[in-house]
Design a protein around this motif. Structure first.
Motif, PDB file in Angstrom:
ATOM      1  N   ALA A 113       0.829  -1.212   0.000  1.00 42.61           N
ATOM      2  CA  ALA A 113       0.000   0.000   0.000  1.00 42.61           C
ATOM      3  C   ALA A 113       0.860   1.259   0.000  1.00 42.61           C
ATOM      4  N   ASP A 114       1.942   1.261   0.775  1.00 39.73           N
ATOM      5  CA  ASP A 114       2.854   2.417   0.774  1.00 39.73           C
ATOM      6  C   ASP A 114       3.475   2.623  -0.599  1.00 39.73           C
ATOM      7  N   ALA A 169       2.284   1.604  -3.529  1.00 39.27           N
ATOM      8  CA  ALA A 169       1.252   2.053  -4.473  1.00 39.27           C
ATOM      9  C   ALA A 169       0.965   3.540  -4.272  1.00 39.27           C
ATOM     10  N   ALA A 170       0.926   3.978  -3.015  1.00 41.64           N
ATOM     11  CA  ALA A 170       0.706   5.401  -2.729  1.00 41.64           C
ATOM     12  C   ALA A 170       1.861   6.244  -3.259  1.00 41.64           C
ATOM     13  N   ASP A 171       3.087   5.744  -3.119  1.00 40.22           N
ATOM     14  CA  ASP A 171       4.248   6.456  -3.663  1.00 40.22           C
ATOM     15  C   ASP A 171       4.158   6.573  -5.178  1.00 40.22           C
ATOM     16  N   ARG A 172       3.782   5.481  -5.846  1.00 35.36           N
ATOM     17  CA  ARG A 172       3.682   5.529  -7.303  1.00 35.36           C
ATOM     18  C   ARG A 172       2.676   6.589  -7.740  1.00 35.36           C
ATOM     19  N   LYS A 173       1.575   6.671  -7.019  1.00 35.72           N
ATOM     20  CA  LYS A 173       0.543   7.659  -7.366  1.00 35.72           C
ATOM     21  C   LYS A 173       1.004   9.075  -7.029  1.00 35.72           C
ATOM     22  N   ALA A 174       1.470   9.285  -5.814  1.00 32.35           N
ATOM     23  CA  ALA A 174       1.847  10.630  -5.362  1.00 32.35           C
ATOM     24  C   ALA A 174       3.049  11.185  -6.119  1.00 32.35           C
TER      25      ALA A 174
END
Length: 142
Positions: free
Chosen positions: A119-120, A122-127
């Motif tokens: 989840a971290d 995936a959040a990094d990829r998005k942000a």
């Protein structure tokens, strides 16, 4: 190609791009990497990784840069990208060609680490707007 090469010669190490974006975007590449790692483990071959800190290709590649790819911008996202690779005991991490990131990379690598959660990452990829470097674009067709 690595598997064929290892069948022909006793290499001491292989070098391959590996980061959480490639792993998530291309399951077939992740499967290939798993096969390579398994073979390397049985043959005592080191697996060196590159591109752990790649955010993506530069929007304007004609401008001068410290590496041919744009590195991840945020320090926490960079830390997790480094930890993604180093969480695997059979992988070695080669530093970015952007020497400005060397000290930070060494500090993360030599300090306490924890494997980042999916989840971290995936959040990094998005942000951070992290995209695969190897996406079939013109650079790979040359």
């Amino acid at each position: 190609m690595h598997l064929r090469s290892l069948a022909e010669a006793p290499f001491a190490s292989v070098l391959a791009p590996w980061n959480h974006c490639l792993a998530a975007a291309f399951p077939e590449y992740a499967d290939d990497m798993a096969m390579l790692r398994e073979l390397c483990a049985t043959q005592g071959v080191a697996v060196q990784t590159i591109k752990a800190l790649a955010r993506g290709r530069w929007p304007d590649p004609t401008e001068p840069h410290f590496s041919w790819y744009e590195p991840i911008g945020g320090p926490e996202a960079r830390r997790r990208a480094i930890e993604f690779v180093l969480a695997e005991p059979d992988l070695f991490l080669n530093t970015s060609s952007d020497a400005r990131l060397l000290t930070e990379t060494l500090e993360v690598a030599s300090g306490p680490r924890r494997a980042p959660t999916p989840a971290d990452l995936a959040a990094d990829r998005k942000a951070e707007g992290i995209t695969p470097l190897f996406d079939g674009a013109e650079l790979e067709r040359i």
